[in-house]
Write an enzyme that holds these catalytic residues in place. Sequence first.
Site, PDB file in Angstrom:
ATOM      1  N   TYR A  21       0.835  -1.206   0.000  1.00 40.35           N
ATOM      2  CA  TYR A  21       0.000   0.000   0.000  1.00 40.35           C
ATOM      3  C   TYR A  21       0.869   1.256   0.000  1.00 40.35           C
ATOM      4  CZ  TYR A  21      -3.541  -3.378   1.539  1.00 40.35           C
ATOM      5  OH  TYR A  21      -4.368  -4.459   1.653  1.00 40.35           O
ATOM      6  N   ARG A  60      24.187  16.645   9.893  1.00 39.67           N
ATOM      7  CA  ARG A  60      23.842  15.956   8.645  1.00 39.67           C
ATOM      8  C   ARG A  60      22.504  15.228   8.793  1.00 39.67           C
ATOM      9  NH1 ARG A  60      28.262  13.390   7.975  1.00 39.67           N
ATOM     10  NH2 ARG A  60      29.122  14.996   6.620  1.00 39.67           N
ATOM     11  N   GLU A  74       4.068  16.594   2.105  1.00 36.27           N
ATOM     12  CA  GLU A  74       3.448  16.619   0.775  1.00 36.27           C
ATOM     13  C   GLU A  74       2.558  15.403   0.554  1.00 36.27           C
ATOM     14  OE1 GLU A  74       1.925  17.849  -2.584  1.00 36.27           O
ATOM     15  OE2 GLU A  74       3.184  19.085  -1.289  1.00 36.27           O
ATOM     16  N   GLU A  81      -6.017  16.614  -0.213  1.00 35.06           N
ATOM     17  CA  GLU A  81      -6.609  17.127  -1.450  1.00 35.06           C
ATOM     18  C   GLU A  81      -7.419  16.050  -2.167  1.00 35.06           C
ATOM     19  OE1 GLU A  81      -3.700  19.016  -3.920  1.00 35.06           O
ATOM     20  OE2 GLU A  81      -3.400  20.652  -2.505  1.00 35.06           O
ATOM     21  N   ARG A  91     -17.121  23.871  -5.305  1.00 31.95           N
ATOM     22  CA  ARG A  91     -16.378  24.821  -4.469  1.00 31.95           C
ATOM     23  C   ARG A  91     -17.133  25.030  -3.162  1.00 31.95           C
ATOM     24  NH1 ARG A  91     -12.214  27.457  -7.001  1.00 31.95           N
ATOM     25  NH2 ARG A  91     -12.175  27.217  -9.258  1.00 31.95           N
ATOM     26  N   LYS A  99      -7.693  22.494   1.875  1.00 27.07           N
ATOM     27  CA  LYS A  99      -6.600  22.504   0.900  1.00 27.07           C
ATOM     28  C   LYS A  99      -5.579  23.589   1.221  1.00 27.07           C
ATOM     29  CE  LYS A  99      -8.942  20.350  -2.984  1.00 27.07           C
ATOM     30  NZ  LYS A  99      -9.106  20.403  -4.435  1.00 27.07           N
ATOM     31  N   ASP A 100      -6.050  24.754   1.629  1.00 21.19           N
ATOM     32  CA  ASP A 100      -5.134  25.842   1.979  1.00 21.19           C
ATOM     33  C   ASP A 100      -4.290  25.495   3.205  1.00 21.19           C
ATOM     34  OD1 ASP A 100      -6.119  27.268  -0.152  1.00 21.19           O
ATOM     35  OD2 ASP A 100      -7.261  28.704   1.058  1.00 21.19           O
ATOM     36  N   SER A 103      -1.570  23.191   2.168  1.00 25.14           N
ATOM     37  CA  SER A 103      -0.549  23.978   1.482  1.00 25.14           C
ATOM     38  C   SER A 103       0.292  24.764   2.484  1.00 25.14           C
ATOM     39  CB  SER A 103      -1.218  24.931   0.487  1.00 25.14           C
ATOM     40  OG  SER A 103      -0.264  25.724  -0.167  1.00 25.14           O
TER      41      SER A 103
END
Length: 123
Positions: A21, A60, A74, A81, A91, A99-100, A103
């Site tokens: 998966y 490092r 991400e 999303e 909308r 979504k915002d 982001s």
Amino acid sequence: MSPSPFKGQTGLKRILNATGYSLAGFLAAFRGEAAFRQLVLLNVVLIPVAFLLDVSRGERALMIAVCLLALIVELLNSAIEATVDRVSLERHPLSKNAKDMGSAAQFVALTVITVTWATILLG
């Protein structure tokens, strides 16, 4: 209490299924999300650079960890999303907020990369 019929296998079979998966998720993100591909490229560049720099092991490790953090964020942003789009393509203010916020989380992750690398390199 009986186990949920929606739960999968246990033990090694569960681990193998989960790995499949996860690989499917990576592939879906890579194929469908330009931002994910850009972050993969950034990681392909920055992680080897981290090994070439004259920094401590801890520095490092931190430099690499923050790069990987952006990939994690991400993936979560893309999942949010996709879920919002699955529920409805119309909308709606709550959809926009979700979504915002995803982001914004990615913006914070990229800022963490910048600040971490700059702090270590510019000391």
